[in-house]
Enzyme design. Structure first.
Site, PDB file in Angstrom:
ATOM      1  N   GLU A  93      -8.405  19.653   4.949  1.00 24.90           N
ATOM      2  CA  GLU A  93      -7.475  20.488   4.161  1.00 24.90           C
ATOM      3  C   GLU A  93      -8.105  21.259   3.005  1.00 24.90           C
ATOM      4  O   GLU A  93      -7.559  21.309   1.905  1.00 24.90           O
ATOM      5  CB  GLU A  93      -6.355  19.602   3.593  1.00 24.90           C
ATOM      6  CG  GLU A  93      -5.569  18.859   4.646  1.00 24.90           C
ATOM      7  CD  GLU A  93      -4.489  17.945   4.066  1.00 24.90           C
ATOM      8  OE1 GLU A  93      -4.460  17.747   2.845  1.00 24.90           O
ATOM      9  OE2 GLU A  93      -3.676  17.448   4.854  1.00 24.90           O
TER      10      GLU A  93
ATOM     11  N   ASP B  81      -7.139  20.355   9.388  1.00 21.16           N
ATOM     12  CA  ASP B  81      -6.239  21.007   8.411  1.00 21.16           C
ATOM     13  C   ASP B  81      -4.836  21.156   9.000  1.00 21.16           C
ATOM     14  O   ASP B  81      -4.650  21.023  10.209  1.00 21.16           O
ATOM     15  CB  ASP B  81      -6.794  22.386   8.017  1.00 21.16           C
ATOM     16  CG  ASP B  81      -6.391  22.798   6.587  1.00 21.16           C
ATOM     17  OD1 ASP B  81      -5.347  22.325   6.082  1.00 21.16           O
ATOM     18  OD2 ASP B  81      -7.126  23.601   5.984  1.00 21.16           O
TER      19      ASP B  81
ATOM     20  N   GLU C 110      -2.423  15.305  14.215  1.00 18.54           N
ATOM     21  CA  GLU C 110      -1.413  14.558  13.446  1.00 18.54           C
ATOM     22  C   GLU C 110      -0.002  15.049  13.790  1.00 18.54           C
ATOM     23  O   GLU C 110       0.816  15.306  12.916  1.00 18.54           O
ATOM     24  CB  GLU C 110      -1.680  14.724  11.938  1.00 18.54           C
ATOM     25  CG  GLU C 110      -3.107  14.397  11.539  1.00 18.54           C
ATOM     26  CD  GLU C 110      -3.373  14.422  10.035  1.00 18.54           C
ATOM     27  OE1 GLU C 110      -2.414  14.575   9.249  1.00 18.54           O
ATOM     28  OE2 GLU C 110      -4.555  14.299   9.658  1.00 18.54           O
TER      29      GLU C 110
END
Ligand code: XIL
Length: 385
Positions: free
Chosen positions: A167, A222, A292
């Site tokens: 990120e 990210d 994710e």
């Protein structure tokens, strides 16, 4: 009857009733996730299917959470391999919980991802301090190298891949022809390594990881990578860092070998926007992980609004449909997608539980939601082509 035969009779009766209860359970609950064919097998020829795990999912050196062992073949620690856990203070490493988790996962047949090394969140105080203290750039670089080398070496041979950097690009900006080196997270909440070292920390960080474990797949990870501007920044960073590595280490392959698209989505994220980013990333020659995945059954605005309003029926249906559409795209790009990891098994367990973002629901017995059936349908349609 003597005591022994009474005892034996009781055992037989209990075994029989358990057997009948479980048959009835199967018949009455065909959507109980423990009755469904394993996702990891259904998608086996295309990509791995992963989920997150926590210390409570293991005992006696094994993963004892049957929901995980049934459906998934790759695990990411939800929190226990983050910087603040592995390295609570400078020079002090705590590998006990993570070792136990990684070893239990491997003994139970899972692959394990290391998540994560360089981040701006969930970091120890000594890394927070780097943002503002007077440590020199040279010292910070050495500290970063030491930190990465220590952790990656520790898990070498057990962790198949690392999210080396997480990120680093902010989310509130519109990037067009921006130079990626100039727009990473800085300021009070920024990435301390970027603040202290500058954009070179990306090359140096990945290089340290590569030297510590030449066999691990190294990822940049990210969220919102369906955002074209953010995707472009990631694309350009990966392209340039890999070009520099090719110059410094001719023939050594790629330094950043994968892009993790976290995919914390919501009902406003179109499948097309995801496909566009995959199309952008493909020529880089890197692997893609859907790392994710969860999809809110409402918009992000509604999810974060105060007072909070729960998802509508329409929102739930939209999220379920989107799961199917996303999997159509994932299957289309199966050649470069190595894993699809969900960020949680069932809604109640999710870090965003009130947005009902997962494909199963129910804390005690988890059952499949419409989203589950939509992704299976996407698979069947794909296979019929
Ligand atoms: C989340 C966990 O799920 C939560 O339990 C924790 O409180 C915060 O972090 N991006 C990431 C993950 O890379 O590590 C985050 O996990 C979710 C967003």
């Amino acid at each position: 009857m003597n005591k022994t035969s009474i005892f034996l009779t009781l055992i037989v009766i209990s075994a029989l009733s358990l057997f009948f209860i479980s048959c009835k359970e199967k018949k009455d609950n065909p959507d109980n996730m423990m009755n469904l064919p394993p996702l990891k097998e259904q998608f086996g020829e295309y990509f791995d299917i992963g989920n997150i795990f926590n210390p409570g999912d293991m005992s006696g050196g094994r993963i004892n959470n049957q929901r995980l062992t049934r459906h998934y073949n790759i695990l990411t620690a939800e929190n226990d391999m983050k910087p603040h856990r592995l390295n609570p203070s400078r020079g002090t490493f705590n590998f006990i919980t993570a070792d136990n988790m990684v070893n239990s996962a491997i003994s139970s047949g899972f692959k394990v991802l290391g998540h994560t090394l360089l981040w701006h969140s969930q970091i120890p105080q000594w890394q927070v301090n780097l943002r503002t203290d007077n440590t020199s750039k040279e010292n910070a670089l050495n500290q970063m190298r030491e930190y990465i080398t220590r952790i990656v070496t520790h898990f070498k041979g057990r962790v198949y891949a690392w999210d080396v950097l997480n990120e680093v690009f902010p989310d509130d900006r519109f990037f067009e022809d921006t130079n990626w080196r100039e727009v990473m997270r800085a300021g009070p909440q920024g990435n301390p390594w970027y603040i202290k070292i500058g954009a070179d920390f990306v090359y140096e960080g990945f290089l340290a990881a590569r030297l510590a474990d030449p066999d691990a797949i190294l990822y940049y990870n990210d969220f919102n990578l369906n955002n074209p501007g953010k995707a472009l920044m990631v694309h350009n960073m990966v392209r340039d860092v890999n070009a520099q590595y090719a110059q410094d280490y001719p023939g050594a392959g790629l330094l950043i070998q994968g892009i993790g698209m976290q995919s914390h989505h919501n009902i406003t994220v179109s499948a097309k926007s995801i496909r566009d980013s995959l199309e952008l990333f493909e020529p880089l020659g890197v692997l893609i992980a859907i790392s994710e995945l969860d999809v809110l059954s409402q918009s992000y605005g509604d999810f974060s609004r105060i007072p909070y309003t729960p998802p509508t029926e329409q929102g739930k249906t939209r999220a379920a449909d989107l799961y199917g559409e996303y999997f159509e795209v994932f299957l289309e790009y199966a050649d470069i997608i190595e894993r699809v990891t969900f960020w949680g098994v069932y809604d109640e367990q999710s870090w965003r539980s009130r947005g009902l973002p997962l494909i199963f629901e129910g804390r005690v017995r988890s059952k499949a939601k419409p989203a589950y059936f939509n992704i299976i349908e996407a698979l069947e349609v794909f296979q019929a082509k």
